[in-house]
Enzyme design. Structure first.
Site, PDB file in Angstrom:
ATOM      1  N   CYS A 107      36.926   8.597  63.003  1.00 59.77           N
ATOM      2  CA  CYS A 107      37.415   9.482  61.931  1.00 59.77           C
ATOM      3  C   CYS A 107      38.723  10.178  62.312  1.00 59.77           C
ATOM      4  CB  CYS A 107      36.358  10.521  61.588  1.00 59.77           C
ATOM      5  SG  CYS A 107      34.759   9.789  61.271  1.00 59.77           S
ATOM      6  N   HIS A 160      39.862  15.316  56.945  1.00 63.61           N
ATOM      7  CA  HIS A 160      39.087  14.074  56.876  1.00 63.61           C
ATOM      8  C   HIS A 160      37.925  14.298  55.912  1.00 63.61           C
ATOM      9  CE1 HIS A 160      36.638  10.706  57.811  1.00 63.61           C
ATOM     10  NE2 HIS A 160      35.716  11.422  58.435  1.00 63.61           N
ATOM     11  N   ASN A 173      33.249   8.445  52.524  1.00 66.73           N
ATOM     12  CA  ASN A 173      33.928   8.572  53.817  1.00 66.73           C
ATOM     13  C   ASN A 173      34.566   7.230  54.168  1.00 66.73           C
ATOM     14  OD1 ASN A 173      34.676   8.816  56.496  1.00 66.73           O
ATOM     15  ND2 ASN A 173      32.759   9.751  57.172  1.00 66.73           N
TER      16      ASN A 173
END
Lengths: 333, 310
Positions: free
Chosen positions: A113, A260, A290
């Protein structure tokens, strides 16, 4: 030493939209449960053979157009992904072939991430020290082919989406503008709290039919959500403060926070602890889920297209995820 | 300001017979991070530094301990270096050279003072050990090497040159798991078909290897403003040792001035260069102050060369 700045950004999401209700064809789940815990309403999945580098091509073309550059101006390709097209080599090499720019260096960053943040930090140092003039950085993922789309895997599978974002980074002569500071961290103590164990070279054999049938489902990503949430909600504001301190600024100086997109609750908690108002935080997790390394450049591209960033704005990019790895970058636009 | 090499270290698991050749082969459950931790301990001891003196880690590998996260965070945890940044880089056989190219601007710009650059692989757990796969499996070995890079007034990275050409990526690759495969990136049928094993087109690798290595070595030496006679030693990494021979012959370097890691311990993609460097220092065949030209080419297709001063 000169600064670097982002010259152009682009994104690409595959056209197939999968709503929370659509996921019920694979698993027992429901829209309310997913939305309440994560803020996700839908995500994009590929619908045929397509890799991270395929999704990246359209994002790169858009980024180059927005930068007013052609592909021949690119001096180096940095590709952040945890779902490469093939096991080996790097997706950067496959993208290089598709773009038709042989010869320049091309490599992958495997930082989950935080991959886009690490890649931007590398690009920044390359530009600062005059090694390159234009660095292409990509964050792209195809998660949908690697998650457990069954009731057993739902805790993780509902979170992820496919997509790509790209940015062209170049020189900024004004020392008060562009990338002002990059701060990167990791803590391998928690490597197994959010991970994909198999295939892994430490197991012998690393992959065979038995591994595929492993009752622990080690061939699919696993997550201890409570750990991730707790650490993310602490580490993100902490690293943002560290970056602000390094340049003598305050949370109130941030025009826009682009975090993020892992979980809307994490980002709300991080923003609240910094005293950053909701309208200064960018969310797109409701539409994209995501997308790991893709989430920050996709959100940045959307935000720029919507005209939400003006020259002079202080933009903060921040992220936290598997590794654990985390980081923050401040950019004076 | 520039990059100096404070020390190097390496670790090779015990040599065992593997398809008729002696190779360093790791045992379960050792991944590259564990090999690199041993190599780092040696490098830290040589430099008189502690793990807590490191402020950034770059790990180059093609065979990480697990699919994700990368090998770097596992190394960080084993070393006990707090919450410093850790970067995992994938540039296959040229991984260590790419790592050098990435570390240098971080040090020169003052972002960090001391970077641990690790290159390590455990190939043996992912090879086809059947009779059909033996010819490929015997090419590889396991091991790790590291360099402790420090910010210094005078740079010891005298010249570097890195490249890639993705048009050749099918000549040395491992296709599966392949995220691009809809709807599932790996199936039992893929495994039965052996698509999870590396495949090498040796003929194609011979064609691209020698030319790219010798050209890149010339470029790195030009950037260092040094000629062949100024270089004390050459270390050339390629999965086919004869390709390294050819590159050295093309440059006019005598075999006595060069090390070809693959001939000694099989091919250890990102690990070969720092392992060979550390071995030579340990053996005393290279001494501090020596100028070494490192070069590698392989999967990607990615390649490069660097001239360093120890």
């Amino acid at each position: 030493m000169r600064n670097s700045r982002i010259l152009g950004v682009g994104r690409y999401l595959p056209p197939r939209v999968v709503t929370n209700d659509d996921l019920q064809q694979y698993m027992e789940t429901n829209d309310e449960w997913i939305q309440q815990r994560t803020g996700i309403r839908q995500r994009h999945f590929i619908d045929r053979d397509l890799g991270a580098s395929d999704l990246a091509v359209a994002a790169v073309e858009q980024a180059l157009a927005n930068a007013g550059l052609t592909k021949d101006a690119i001096d180096c390709i940095i590709f952040a992904t945890l779902s490469p097209d093939v096991d080996m080599p790097a997706s950067a090499c496959l993208l290089q072939e598709k773009l038709g720019i042989p010869g320049i260096p091309a490599f992958d960053v495997r930082n989950q991430c935080s991959g886009f943040l690490y890649s931007l930090a590398i690009a920044d140092k390359f530009i600062k020290t005059g090694v390159y003039e234009h660095v292409l950085i990509v964050g792209a993922e195809v998660h949908s082919t690697g998650v457990d789309l069954s009731t057993r895997g739902r805790e993780v599978a509902v979170l992820f989406g496919d997509g790509a974002g790209a940015a062209v980074v170049g020189p900024e002569p004004d020392s008060q503008r562009g990338v002002l500071v990059t701060r990167l961290h990791a803590d391998g103590k928690f490597a197994e709290k959010l991970w994909l164990e198999s295939p892994g070279s430490r197991a012998r054999p690393r992959l065979d039919i038995d591994v595929m049938r492993d009752p622990r489902a080690s061939i699919f990503p696993q997550m201890e959500g409570r750990y991730v949430f707790k650490h993310a909600a602490t580490r993100m504001p902490e690293v943002i403060r560290e970056a602000l301190d390094a340049v003598g600024m305050l949370p109130s100086d941030i025009s826009l926070l682009i975090p993020h997109q892992a979980n809307i609750r994490i980002n709300q908690a991080a923003a609240a602890s910094l005293g950053i108002a909701e309208e200064r935080v960018v969310h797109n997790i409701d539409r994209c889920g995501n997308t790991t390394a893709g989430s920050i450049p996709i959100a940045l591209s959307e935000t720029l297209d919507a005209g939400r960033i003006q020259p002079g704005d202080l933009v903060c990019l921040a992220g936290f995820g598997a590794g654990f790895t985390w980081g923050a970058i401040l950019i004076r636009w | 300001m520039g990059t100096a090499i404070a020390s190097v270290g390496h670790f090779l698991p015990p040599m065992v017979e593997h398809h008729g050749v002696l190779r360093p082969i790791a045992v379960d459950p050792i991944g590259p991070s564990t090999l690199a931790a041993r190599a780092t301990e040696a490098a830290l001891a040589r430099a008189g530094l502690n793990a807590t003196d490191i402020d950034f880690i770059i790990f180059a590998t093609t065979t990480p301990d697990v699919t994700f996260p990368g090998a770097g965070v596992f190394l960080q945890h084993q070393l006990g270096c707090g919450t410093i940044g850790v970067l995992d880089v994938r540039a296959q056989c040229a991984g260590f050279l790419y790592g050098l190219a990435i570390a240098d601007p971080f040090l020169r710009s003052g972002a960090y003072e001391r970077i641990l650059l690790a290159g390590g692989e455990v190939h043996s757990s992912g090879l086809d050990d059947s009779e059909a796969g033996a010819a490929t499996a015997r090419l590889f070995g396991d091991g790790a090497g590291v360099a402790l890079l420090v910010r210094a007034e005078e740079s010891a990275l005298l010249g570097i040159d890195i490249h890639a050409d993705g048009r050749h990526h099918r000549e040395f690759w491992c296709e599966h798991p392949a995220s691009r495969q809809f709807p599932t990136r790996i199936t039992e049928d893929d495994i039965r078909a052996g698509k999870h094993f590396p495949k090498l087109d040796l003929e194609a690798l011979r064609t691209t290897g020698a030319i790219s290595i010798s050209q890149s070595m010339r470029t790195a030496m030009e950037r260092a403003d040094l000629g062949l006679a100024d270089i004390d030693h050459f270390i050339v990494s390629h999965v086919i040792p004869e390709v390294a021979d050819e590159a050295l012959a093309d440059l006019g370097v005598e075999a006595s001035r060069a090390t070809i890691p693959a001939r000694r311990f099989g091919h250890i993609m990102a690990g070969a260069l720092p392992i060979a460097l550390s071995e030579q220092l340990e053996a005393g065949t290279l001494a501090p102050g020596a100028r070494v030209c490192l070069a590698a080419a392989g999967a990607g297709f990615a390649w490069g060369a660097a001239v360093i001063q120890l």
